[in-house]
Design an enzyme around this catalytic site. Sequence first.
Site, PDB file in Angstrom:
ATOM      1  N   SER A  38       0.532  -1.328   0.106  1.00 27.79           N
ATOM      2  CA  SER A  38       0.025   0.120   0.059  1.00 27.79           C
ATOM      3  C   SER A  38       0.639   1.279   0.044  1.00 27.79           C
ATOM      4  CB  SER A  38      -0.855   0.057   1.314  1.00 27.79           C
ATOM      5  OG  SER A  38      -0.082  -0.063   2.297  1.00 27.79           O
ATOM      6  N   ASP A 347      -4.063   7.565   7.673  1.00 29.40           N
ATOM      7  CA  ASP A 347      -5.123   6.951   8.315  1.00 29.40           C
ATOM      8  C   ASP A 347      -4.738   5.718   9.322  1.00 29.40           C
ATOM      9  OD1 ASP A 347      -3.614   5.111   6.750  1.00 29.40           O
ATOM     10  OD2 ASP A 347      -5.192   4.702   5.388  1.00 29.40           O
ATOM     11  N   HIS A 350      -0.843   4.678   6.856  1.00 27.81           N
ATOM     12  CA  HIS A 350      -0.126   5.396   5.805  1.00 27.81           C
ATOM     13  C   HIS A 350       0.150   6.737   6.054  1.00 27.81           C
ATOM     14  CE1 HIS A 350      -2.904   2.207   3.854  1.00 27.81           C
ATOM     15  NE2 HIS A 350      -1.782   1.553   3.711  1.00 27.81           N
TER      16      HIS A 350
END
Length: 384
Positions: A38, A347, A350
Amino acid sequence: MKARLFLITFVVLASFLVHPRVCTPTCNFPAIFNFGDSNSDTGGLSAAFGQAPYPNGETFFHSPSGRFSDGRLIVDFIAEELGLPYLNAFLDSIGSNFSHGANFATAGSTVRPPNTTISQSGASPISLDVQLVQFSDFLTRSQLIRSRGGVFEQLLPRKEYFSQALYTFDIGQNDLTTGLKLNMTTDQIKAYIPDVLDQLSNAIRKVYKNGGRRFWIHSTGPIGCLPYVLDRWPVPASQIDKHGCAVPRNEIARYYNSQLKRRVVGLRKELTKAAITYVDVYSIKLTLITQAKKLGFKSPLVACCGHGGGKYNFDKLIKCGVKYMVKGKETVLAKSCDDVSSRVNWDGVHFTEAANRWIFQKISGGAFSDPPLPVKFACTRSII
């Protein structure tokens, strides 16, 4: 006079040896091929399992963009630096242009294949071995389809781009947190790291065998400073450092990175035609988190887009953008903060675009790279 002239000439020539950038032209990178999780996913997981919901993408793209951030990621800034368009995810069939590369990363990806489903553990089924299969398929089929001409010629990379491209790897963080999910000790997690790095090294070898020659490999970040790690796998207060980070979790990351760097050194000797750059992302991210206030940021351990308030503003069941029905009306429970431009963490997992930009600015100059060259010079092979 002659002696002085000789001395000046010697000093000038020596400066070229000490500073290779003076005599090394910038590289021509016509494409980027990225493998990762991610931290560099530009839409892979979203294409497969549904878009990362708004407010993801709010700052730069102004709508969901497949990225788990309010805006751009480090890989986006790398593309900008090299004068290339942002990478489309290989899995994204809608409006994608692969003429200058492709992104095989998906959020939740690991180096080692997961033995659980994404609904059970959050681990993506698109682990590094699958990403390599996708790359190999893309390499072959892109040329077959490109030969048809027309729009295909415009949307797919030239054959020579595969040997001239920059191959970026930003993966491994989820392999470390997998051990935390299984309640493993620090030593138990360290024990399986060699296997993770065996598989990562083999992936680099496979890309090299397929013609890849220019590699840009990121270390993993200080996972002990991430809100979701601090919230989900707490440690005793005695194991929290003065900045609020979990010491044993960062110890795992540092061990992984030290072993990764050793593997890179070994690969340079083995893959003699490759230029392989190791990038110490860990130190850059740790500096940003521990010196946030000094650098113009704030609340580095608090999620901007989260829920629940408290120490970390993170709730594993109510993630950024999640909507619930409240009194018959759909309501976003985990909203973005008002000061995202000065925040580090987006979040809980990240980084914000502002943080990613700051991290890239440190990366781009080469001070945290081995060899110490900017990304534009990443085709330069090390002298072993």
